[in-house]
Scaffold this motif. Sequence first.
Motif, PDB file in Angstrom:
ATOM      1  N   LEU A  34      -0.011  12.878  -3.991  1.00  0.00           N
ATOM      2  CA  LEU A  34       0.761  11.643  -3.775  1.00  0.00           C
ATOM      3  C   LEU A  34      -0.153  10.495  -3.338  1.00  0.00           C
ATOM      4  CD1 LEU A  34       4.037  12.786  -1.947  1.00  0.00           C
ATOM      5  CD2 LEU A  34       3.852  11.744  -4.189  1.00  0.00           C
ATOM      6  N   GLU A  35      -1.136  10.836  -2.514  1.00  0.00           N
ATOM      7  CA  GLU A  35      -2.059   9.812  -2.020  1.00  0.00           C
ATOM      8  C   GLU A  35      -2.867   9.218  -3.183  1.00  0.00           C
ATOM      9  OE1 GLU A  35      -5.153   9.214   1.699  1.00  0.00           O
ATOM     10  OE2 GLU A  35      -4.998  11.199   0.773  1.00  0.00           O
ATOM     11  N   GLU A  36      -3.236  10.052  -4.148  1.00  0.00           N
ATOM     12  CA  GLU A  36      -3.959   9.562  -5.326  1.00  0.00           C
ATOM     13  C   GLU A  36      -3.103   8.584  -6.137  1.00  0.00           C
ATOM     14  OE1 GLU A  36      -5.364  12.879  -7.640  1.00  0.00           O
ATOM     15  OE2 GLU A  36      -6.511  13.694  -5.957  1.00  0.00           O
ATOM     16  N   ASP A  37      -1.784   8.780  -6.139  1.00  0.00           N
ATOM     17  CA  ASP A  37      -0.873   7.899  -6.877  1.00  0.00           C
ATOM     18  C   ASP A  37      -0.817   6.499  -6.271  1.00  0.00           C
ATOM     19  OD1 ASP A  37      -0.287   9.968  -8.578  1.00  0.00           O
ATOM     20  OD2 ASP A  37       1.632  10.475  -7.629  1.00  0.00           O
ATOM     21  N   LEU A  38      -1.267   6.353  -5.011  1.00  0.00           N
ATOM     22  CA  LEU A  38      -1.263   5.035  -4.362  1.00  0.00           C
ATOM     23  C   LEU A  38      -2.046   4.007  -5.187  1.00  0.00           C
ATOM     24  CD1 LEU A  38      -1.726   5.535  -0.503  1.00  0.00           C
ATOM     25  CD2 LEU A  38       0.122   4.348  -1.666  1.00  0.00           C
ATOM     26  N   GLN A  39      -3.106   4.439  -5.824  1.00  0.00           N
ATOM     27  CA  GLN A  39      -3.957   3.523  -6.598  1.00  0.00           C
ATOM     28  C   GLN A  39      -3.211   2.912  -7.782  1.00  0.00           C
ATOM     29  OE1 GLN A  39      -7.262   5.904  -7.862  1.00  0.00           O
ATOM     30  NE2 GLN A  39      -7.820   6.511  -5.776  1.00  0.00           N
ATOM     31  N   HIS A  40      -2.201   3.597  -8.278  1.00  0.00           N
ATOM     32  CA  HIS A  40      -1.518   3.185  -9.496  1.00  0.00           C
ATOM     33  C   HIS A  40      -0.148   2.547  -9.240  1.00  0.00           C
ATOM     34  CE1 HIS A  40      -4.636   5.560 -11.383  1.00  0.00           C
ATOM     35  NE2 HIS A  40      -4.252   6.635 -10.708  1.00  0.00           N
ATOM     36  N   THR A  41       0.184   2.242  -7.992  1.00  0.00           N
ATOM     37  CA  THR A  41       1.507   1.695  -7.688  1.00  0.00           C
ATOM     38  C   THR A  41       1.452   0.190  -7.471  1.00  0.00           C
ATOM     39  OG1 THR A  41       1.204   2.167  -5.329  1.00  0.00           O
ATOM     40  CG2 THR A  41       2.365   3.824  -6.640  1.00  0.00           C
ATOM     41  N   THR A  42       2.611  -0.466  -7.682  1.00  0.00           N
ATOM     42  CA  THR A  42       2.719  -1.908  -7.424  1.00  0.00           C
ATOM     43  C   THR A  42       3.020  -2.125  -5.949  1.00  0.00           C
ATOM     44  OG1 THR A  42       5.080  -1.872  -7.936  1.00  0.00           O
ATOM     45  CG2 THR A  42       3.565  -2.350  -9.759  1.00  0.00           C
ATOM     46  N   ASP A  43       3.089  -3.380  -5.525  1.00  0.00           N
ATOM     47  CA  ASP A  43       3.243  -3.701  -4.104  1.00  0.00           C
ATOM     48  C   ASP A  43       4.474  -3.044  -3.464  1.00  0.00           C
ATOM     49  OD1 ASP A  43       0.951  -5.208  -4.102  1.00  0.00           O
ATOM     50  OD2 ASP A  43       1.997  -7.087  -4.563  1.00  0.00           O
ATOM     51  N   GLU A  44       5.647  -3.218  -4.090  1.00  0.00           N
ATOM     52  CA  GLU A  44       6.879  -2.668  -3.504  1.00  0.00           C
ATOM     53  C   GLU A  44       6.840  -1.146  -3.489  1.00  0.00           C
ATOM     54  OE1 GLU A  44      11.569  -2.547  -4.589  1.00  0.00           O
ATOM     55  OE2 GLU A  44      10.551  -4.478  -4.887  1.00  0.00           O
ATOM     56  N   ASP A  45       6.453  -0.538  -4.601  1.00  0.00           N
ATOM     57  CA  ASP A  45       6.351   0.918  -4.676  1.00  0.00           C
ATOM     58  C   ASP A  45       5.244   1.429  -3.751  1.00  0.00           C
ATOM     59  OD1 ASP A  45       8.388   1.067  -6.525  1.00  0.00           O
ATOM     60  OD2 ASP A  45       7.030   1.024  -8.262  1.00  0.00           O
ATOM     61  N   ASN A  46       4.203   0.643  -3.606  1.00  0.00           N
ATOM     62  CA  ASN A  46       3.086   1.005  -2.731  1.00  0.00           C
ATOM     63  C   ASN A  46       3.580   1.148  -1.294  1.00  0.00           C
ATOM     64  OD1 ASN A  46       0.619   1.412  -1.538  1.00  0.00           O
ATOM     65  ND2 ASN A  46      -0.414  -0.248  -2.600  1.00  0.00           N
ATOM     66  N   GLU A  47       4.395   0.198  -0.822  1.00  0.00           N
ATOM     67  CA  GLU A  47       4.920   0.249   0.550  1.00  0.00           C
ATOM     68  C   GLU A  47       5.809   1.471   0.751  1.00  0.00           C
ATOM     69  OE1 GLU A  47       6.785  -3.416   1.715  1.00  0.00           O
ATOM     70  OE2 GLU A  47       5.136  -4.596   0.895  1.00  0.00           O
ATOM     71  N   LYS A  48       6.668   1.741  -0.236  1.00  0.00           N
ATOM     72  CA  LYS A  48       7.556   2.911  -0.141  1.00  0.00           C
ATOM     73  C   LYS A  48       6.746   4.200  -0.089  1.00  0.00           C
ATOM     74  CE  LYS A  48      11.536   0.942  -2.556  1.00  0.00           C
ATOM     75  NZ  LYS A  48      12.363   1.030  -3.771  1.00  0.00           N
ATOM     76  N   LEU A  49       5.728   4.291  -0.944  1.00  0.00           N
ATOM     77  CA  LEU A  49       4.910   5.499  -0.998  1.00  0.00           C
ATOM     78  C   LEU A  49       4.107   5.673   0.290  1.00  0.00           C
ATOM     79  CD1 LEU A  49       4.137   7.936  -2.661  1.00  0.00           C
ATOM     80  CD2 LEU A  49       2.369   6.580  -3.780  1.00  0.00           C
ATOM     81  N   ILE A  50       3.576   4.566   0.827  1.00  0.00           N
ATOM     82  CA  ILE A  50       2.832   4.660   2.098  1.00  0.00           C
ATOM     83  C   ILE A  50       3.763   5.137   3.204  1.00  0.00           C
ATOM     84  CG2 ILE A  50       1.725   3.284   3.917  1.00  0.00           C
ATOM     85  CD1 ILE A  50       0.318   1.694   1.728  1.00  0.00           C
ATOM     86  N   SER A  51       4.985   4.626   3.246  1.00  0.00           N
ATOM     87  CA  SER A  51       5.958   5.054   4.255  1.00  0.00           C
ATOM     88  C   SER A  51       6.249   6.551   4.132  1.00  0.00           C
ATOM     89  CB  SER A  51       7.242   4.244   4.093  1.00  0.00           C
ATOM     90  OG  SER A  51       8.228   4.720   4.948  1.00  0.00           O
ATOM     91  N   LYS A  52       6.441   6.986   2.879  1.00  0.00           N
ATOM     92  CA  LYS A  52       6.696   8.408   2.640  1.00  0.00           C
ATOM     93  C   LYS A  52       5.494   9.253   3.037  1.00  0.00           C
ATOM     94  CE  LYS A  52       8.480  11.497  -0.896  1.00  0.00           C
ATOM     95  NZ  LYS A  52       9.023  11.618  -2.238  1.00  0.00           N
ATOM     96  N   LEU A  53       4.298   8.791   2.714  1.00  0.00           N
ATOM     97  CA  LEU A  53       3.075   9.529   3.064  1.00  0.00           C
ATOM     98  C   LEU A  53       2.898   9.608   4.578  1.00  0.00           C
ATOM     99  CD1 LEU A  53       0.604   8.197   0.341  1.00  0.00           C
ATOM    100  CD2 LEU A  53       1.451  10.532   0.572  1.00  0.00           C
TER     101      LEU A  53
END
Length: 185
Positions: A34-53
């Motif tokens: 999931l952390e590797e996917d951070l590189q490929h996300t947009t700003d809004e999705d990036n924030e959601k993914l960071i929160s989940k991580l």
Amino acid sequence: MKKFPHQQFIEDNNLDIQTFPEMLQKRIKGFDELEEDLQHTTDEDNEKLISKLETLSHELAEDLEEHFEEHLENNDQEEDEQPEITPEPIQEEPTPEPEPEVQEPEPEIQEEVAEPDPESEPVLEPTDEEILEGLLNSKKSHVSPSELKGRGFKTSLNEKRILVGKFCLHRGKYDTCYKIILKSE
């Protein structure tokens, strides 16, 4: 790049992931993907993914601390802090207890008052004559002494011939059961 809590825990304690239980290894591998996917996300999705991580990392850190608690040197401070927090909820719990105590006696009193009436009705057991009449009505003309006693028959069954109201119980010399005979009057 920022280190997440479980990563910091692993680094601080010089732990080898290969020594972890299989489930922890799988969860950490899933986190890394999931952390590797951070590189490929947009700003809004990036924030959601960071929160989940962050949430997952905190859960992993707790699981790691729990798994290694016997081997950790600094966990005494955390244990000392926790008991200070727990007494407060324990002190708050006695307040709700009086409410159920006040509510419970009322139903018990109602139930106790209501119970004797239904019990007084079944006390009327059938008479010996009613037992024999019931057996004859159910097309049963032979009955064993144990069955009679089981149905509540009170008359002594020590004789070969027993008179009970309009009925006669007759047992032959070698018979084990009584024959129910309706007397003619």
